[in-house]
Design an enzyme around this catalytic site. Structure first.
Site, PDB file in Angstrom:
ATOM      1  N   ARG A 126       0.813  -1.221   0.000  1.00  0.00           N
ATOM      2  CA  ARG A 126       0.000   0.000   0.000  1.00  0.00           C
ATOM      3  C   ARG A 126       0.847   1.271   0.000  1.00  0.00           C
ATOM      4  O   ARG A 126       0.439   2.297  -0.545  1.00  0.00           O
ATOM      5  CB  ARG A 126      -0.936  -0.025   1.221  1.00  0.00           C
ATOM      6  CG  ARG A 126      -1.952   1.112   1.266  1.00  0.00           C
ATOM      7  CD  ARG A 126      -2.908   0.902   2.439  1.00  0.00           C
ATOM      8  NE  ARG A 126      -3.672   2.079   2.786  1.00  0.00           N
ATOM      9  CZ  ARG A 126      -4.851   2.400   2.265  1.00  0.00           C
ATOM     10  NH1 ARG A 126      -5.397   1.614   1.362  1.00  0.00           N
ATOM     11  NH2 ARG A 126      -5.493   3.487   2.647  1.00  0.00           N
ATOM     12  N   ILE A 130      -7.191   7.950  -1.280  1.00  0.00           N
ATOM     13  CA  ILE A 130      -7.174   6.497  -1.281  1.00  0.00           C
ATOM     14  C   ILE A 130      -8.013   6.065  -0.090  1.00  0.00           C
ATOM     15  O   ILE A 130      -7.838   6.567   1.022  1.00  0.00           O
ATOM     16  CB  ILE A 130      -5.727   5.955  -1.198  1.00  0.00           C
ATOM     17  CG1 ILE A 130      -5.704   4.427  -1.184  1.00  0.00           C
ATOM     18  CG2 ILE A 130      -4.974   6.500   0.003  1.00  0.00           C
ATOM     19  CD1 ILE A 130      -4.296   3.833  -1.242  1.00  0.00           C
ATOM     20  N   SER A 131      -8.969   5.182  -0.320  1.00  0.00           N
ATOM     21  CA  SER A 131      -9.874   4.764   0.750  1.00  0.00           C
ATOM     22  C   SER A 131      -9.122   4.029   1.853  1.00  0.00           C
ATOM     23  O   SER A 131      -8.066   3.430   1.617  1.00  0.00           O
ATOM     24  CB  SER A 131     -10.964   3.843   0.195  1.00  0.00           C
ATOM     25  OG  SER A 131     -11.765   4.510  -0.748  1.00  0.00           O
ATOM     26  N   GLN A 132      -9.678   4.058   3.062  1.00  0.00           N
ATOM     27  CA  GLN A 132      -9.066   3.320   4.157  1.00  0.00           C
ATOM     28  C   GLN A 132      -9.057   1.835   3.817  1.00  0.00           C
ATOM     29  O   GLN A 132      -9.921   1.340   3.091  1.00  0.00           O
ATOM     30  CB  GLN A 132      -9.801   3.578   5.468  1.00  0.00           C
ATOM     31  CG  GLN A 132     -11.172   2.947   5.568  1.00  0.00           C
ATOM     32  CD  GLN A 132     -11.927   3.362   6.818  1.00  0.00           C
ATOM     33  OE1 GLN A 132     -12.743   4.279   6.766  1.00  0.00           O
ATOM     34  NE2 GLN A 132     -11.667   2.702   7.920  1.00  0.00           N
TER      35      GLN A 132
END
Length: 202
Positions: free
Chosen positions: A25, A51-53
């Site tokens: 990530r 960027i989403s969790q």
């Protein structure tokens, strides 16, 4: 991250868990934010996007029930992280990103990581991407006030569409599944908070 944010919150699909373990990530966030790459929060990636969790990425992919033979469309690729995770599960992924700089950077990350079954497309994806339809799964990691009408038509039989619907103050994550008779079965997956889905023309 996977133990505390993914598995501990109920994500159980082994394919999703394994894919989350495989994709680094930190390579999908700006260098200044890499210390926070595995934190339980969305992160800015530039161009007003995030960027989403990690949990939300896993939740959407698990909800879409993506399998190894599936052909997947993502609308709003951002940095490419979710597309990369899906690429470790699905046969092919087409990810559409309206902002050329983000699309270009996401494509470069795929090449650097040797992920050759994910294609990043710089275009307006709010109408889907008919060139490669139908899709077994469509994921939209951005909130629409109402269901974009052209997306369900691009689902294959038994295909799944997962997206947040509603205004910024009251979004729900929804899964629509194409039934054999052509209708749609709807499931409400709970409260979420996403950036808005915006067409290329604003």
């Amino acid at each position: 991250m996977v133990d505390n944010q993914i598995i501990a919150r109920g994500i159980s699909d082994p394919r999703v868990i394994d894919a989350m373990l495989q994709v680094p990530r930190e390579l999908f966030v700006p260098e200044a934010a890499r210390a926070l790459a595995y934190s339980d929060q969305p992160l800015a990636i530039g161009e007003g996007q995030t960027i989403s969790q990690p949990y939300i990425v896993a939740l959407m992919i698990e909800a879409a029930a993506i399998g190894p033979e599936d052909h997947v469309l993502e609308i709003g690729a951002g940095s490419g992280y979710a597309a990369a995770v899906m690429g470790r599960i699905a046969r092919t992924v087409h990810a559409v990103e309206r902002l050329p700089a983000l699309a270009r950077a996401a494509g470069e990350r795929m090449r650097a990581l040797g992920i050759d079954n994910v294609t990043i497309i710089a275009a307006d994806g709010t109408r889907g991407w008919r060139a490669h339809a139908p899709y077994d799964a469509i994921l939209v990691p951005a909130a629409a006030a109402a269901l974009p009408p052209e997306l369900p038509d691009q689902l294959a039989p038994r295909g799944r569409l997962v997206l947040p619907l509603g205004p910024a103050s009251q979004q729900r994550l929804i899964r629509l599944t194409r039934r054999e008779d052509g209708g749609l079965a709807e499931a409400d997956l709970g409260d979420v908070r996403f950036v808005p889905l915006i067409a290329a023309d604003g």
